[in-house]
Design a protein around this motif. Structure first.
Motif, PDB file in Angstrom:
ATOM      1  N   SER A  12       0.853  -1.190   0.000  1.00 23.42           N
ATOM      2  CA  SER A  12       0.000   0.000   0.000  1.00 23.42           C
ATOM      3  C   SER A  12       0.888   1.239   0.000  1.00 23.42           C
ATOM      4  CB  SER A  12      -0.914   0.037   1.230  1.00 23.42           C
ATOM      5  OG  SER A  12      -1.857  -1.014   1.193  1.00 23.42           O
ATOM      6  N   LYS A  13       0.392   2.293  -0.641  1.00 31.24           N
ATOM      7  CA  LYS A  13       1.117   3.560  -0.648  1.00 31.24           C
ATOM      8  C   LYS A  13       0.125   4.691  -0.475  1.00 31.24           C
ATOM      9  CE  LYS A  13       4.596   6.416  -1.161  1.00 31.24           C
ATOM     10  NZ  LYS A  13       5.653   6.507  -0.130  1.00 31.24           N
ATOM     11  N   ILE A  14       0.352   5.517   0.544  1.00 32.60           N
ATOM     12  CA  ILE A  14      -0.514   6.655   0.834  1.00 32.60           C
ATOM     13  C   ILE A  14       0.318   7.931   0.754  1.00 32.60           C
ATOM     14  CG2 ILE A  14      -1.988   7.768   2.548  1.00 32.60           C
ATOM     15  CD1 ILE A  14      -2.553   4.980   3.694  1.00 32.60           C
ATOM     16  N   TYR A  15      -0.143   8.872  -0.059  1.00 33.47           N
ATOM     17  CA  TYR A  15       0.468  10.193  -0.126  1.00 33.47           C
ATOM     18  C   TYR A  15      -0.370  11.144   0.719  1.00 33.47           C
ATOM     19  CZ  TYR A  15       3.028   8.435  -4.208  1.00 33.47           C
ATOM     20  OH  TYR A  15       3.836   7.713  -5.056  1.00 33.47           O
ATOM     21  N   THR A  16       0.287  11.933   1.534  1.00 36.03           N
ATOM     22  CA  THR A  16      -0.449  12.853   2.403  1.00 36.03           C
ATOM     23  C   THR A  16       0.058  14.279   2.234  1.00 36.03           C
ATOM     24  OG1 THR A  16       1.091  12.437   4.237  1.00 36.03           O
ATOM     25  CG2 THR A  16      -0.893  11.076   4.144  1.00 36.03           C
ATOM     26  N   SER A  17      -0.850  15.199   2.408  1.00 41.49           N
ATOM     27  CA  SER A  17      -0.519  16.618   2.445  1.00 41.49           C
ATOM     28  C   SER A  17      -1.284  17.230   3.606  1.00 41.49           C
ATOM     29  CB  SER A  17      -0.903  17.296   1.126  1.00 41.49           C
ATOM     30  OG  SER A  17      -2.310  17.343   0.990  1.00 41.49           O
ATOM     31  N   GLU A  18      -1.183  18.534   3.764  1.00 41.06           N
ATOM     32  CA  GLU A  18      -1.897  19.189   4.857  1.00 41.06           C
ATOM     33  C   GLU A  18      -3.414  19.102   4.668  1.00 41.06           C
ATOM     34  OE1 GLU A  18      -0.527  23.172   5.126  1.00 41.06           O
ATOM     35  OE2 GLU A  18       1.506  22.626   5.775  1.00 41.06           O
ATOM     36  N   LYS A  19      -3.848  18.987   3.415  1.00 41.95           N
ATOM     37  CA  LYS A  19      -5.286  19.050   3.136  1.00 41.95           C
ATOM     38  C   LYS A  19      -5.925  17.697   2.832  1.00 41.95           C
ATOM     39  CE  LYS A  19      -5.225  23.804   1.418  1.00 41.95           C
ATOM     40  NZ  LYS A  19      -5.564  24.704   0.283  1.00 41.95           N
ATOM     41  N   GLU A  20      -5.136  16.752   2.333  1.00 45.97           N
ATOM     42  CA  GLU A  20      -5.768  15.502   1.925  1.00 45.97           C
ATOM     43  C   GLU A  20      -4.830  14.313   1.999  1.00 45.97           C
ATOM     44  OE1 GLU A  20      -6.972  15.534  -2.161  1.00 45.97           O
ATOM     45  OE2 GLU A  20      -5.208  16.651  -2.794  1.00 45.97           O
ATOM     46  N   LYS A  21      -5.432  13.135   1.886  1.00 43.49           N
ATOM     47  CA  LYS A  21      -4.694  11.875   1.865  1.00 43.49           C
ATOM     48  C   LYS A  21      -5.151  11.085   0.641  1.00 43.49           C
ATOM     49  CE  LYS A  21      -5.905   8.567   4.705  1.00 43.49           C
ATOM     50  NZ  LYS A  21      -6.069   7.746   5.930  1.00 43.49           N
ATOM     51  N   VAL A  22      -4.181  10.590  -0.135  1.00 42.01           N
ATOM     52  CA  VAL A  22      -4.502   9.855  -1.349  1.00 42.01           C
ATOM     53  C   VAL A  22      -3.917   8.438  -1.250  1.00 42.01           C
ATOM     54  CG1 VAL A  22      -4.179   9.702  -3.848  1.00 42.01           C
ATOM     55  CG2 VAL A  22      -4.528  11.931  -2.766  1.00 42.01           C
TER      56      VAL A  22
END
Length: 253
Positions: free
Chosen positions: A12-22
């Motif tokens: 699994s790979k999750i990209y995160t930022s201050e506003k969202e998670k993909v």
């Protein structure tokens, strides 16, 4: 029966930022066999580039593991990279060095001896019709010859596993067919190849199995002939579009 070269285990790979998670990849598991060409397909943003980058150790998964000969590649990444060749879609060329110097540098990077470097350069220059260009700067080569060079550089250390990310994109039909021959030659030499491509005819002709990634999930993993048989279609492109339609229908429910 083909032996398993790599085991993709619940990646699994999750990209995160201050506003969202993909979620780019969602619990992907499958085996890659020795001496096969695995076509990795998916629309833009499906997760196939993320997966190939994780296999190439350019990205780390959020969770899951990759097993080579039954052992996690993360226990000894350096050893795993010695059997891996990666041919990127974006041409990362060192324009300060000529063709031969670039190949020499690649050989030194993989700790080949001077004799091994000389032998591999001679073989690869001849194989990819680059001998007359060995003293040329990469900037002076045509797009097609740059692509030949990229594949030659990928093979400098004679890797067992080769990842090719869109190797024929933007090339004319004649050169595409020539690169197909190179890829099939590599398989005949016993190499395992992961081929990411948007050309469905290319995947159909070259791949022993097709792996379809969609919205981060494994959608299908099968021989091209079996997929076409199951969907009663003569075109892999039609099968691919039907698989994507299936996802759209599920999302609307």
């Amino acid at each position: 029966m083909q032996n398993t070269l790599l085991k993709i285990d619940k990646i699994s790979k999750i990209y995160t930022s201050e506003k969202e998670k993909v979620e780019a990849l969602k619990n992907i598991s499958f085996d890659i066999k020795e001496k096969e060409i695995l076509g990795l397909l998916g629309v833009n943003g499906a997760g196939k580039t993320t997966l190939s980058s994780i296999i190439a150790t350019l990205l780390k998964p959020t969770s899951g593991d990759i097993l080579f000969n039954g052992n996690s590649i993360y226990k000894d990444v350096v050893s795993f990279r010695k059997i891996l060749g990666f041919c990127p879609q974006v041409q990362n060329l060192d324009l300060d060095l000529n063709v031969k110097e670039n190949l020499t540098f690649a050989g030194r990077y993989y700790l080949l001896t001077k004799k091994q470097i000389k032998q591999r350069i001679e073989y690869l220059l001849e194989k990819f019709d680059l001998t007359r260009y060995e003293k040329f700067s990469l900037n002076s080569l045509s797009g097609g010859y740059k692509q030949r060079f990229l594949i030659a550089r990928t093979l400098m250390h004679d890797p067992k596993l080769i990842i090719m990310d869109e190797p024929t994109v933007g090339l004319d039909p004649q050169l595409r067919r020539l690169l197909w021959k190179y890829i099939l030659d590599l398989k005949a030499e016993g190499k395992t190849i992961i081929l990411t491509t948007h050309y469905l005819d290319e995947a159909d002709i070259l791949s022993d199995r097709i792996c379809v990634i969609d919205a981060g999930s494994l959608k299908a993993l099968e021989k091209p002939s079996k997929l076409k048989e199951r969907w009663k279609s003569e075109s892999l492109e039609d099968v691919f579009l039907e698989l994507i339609k299936e996802k759209d229908k599920e999302e609307k429910k």
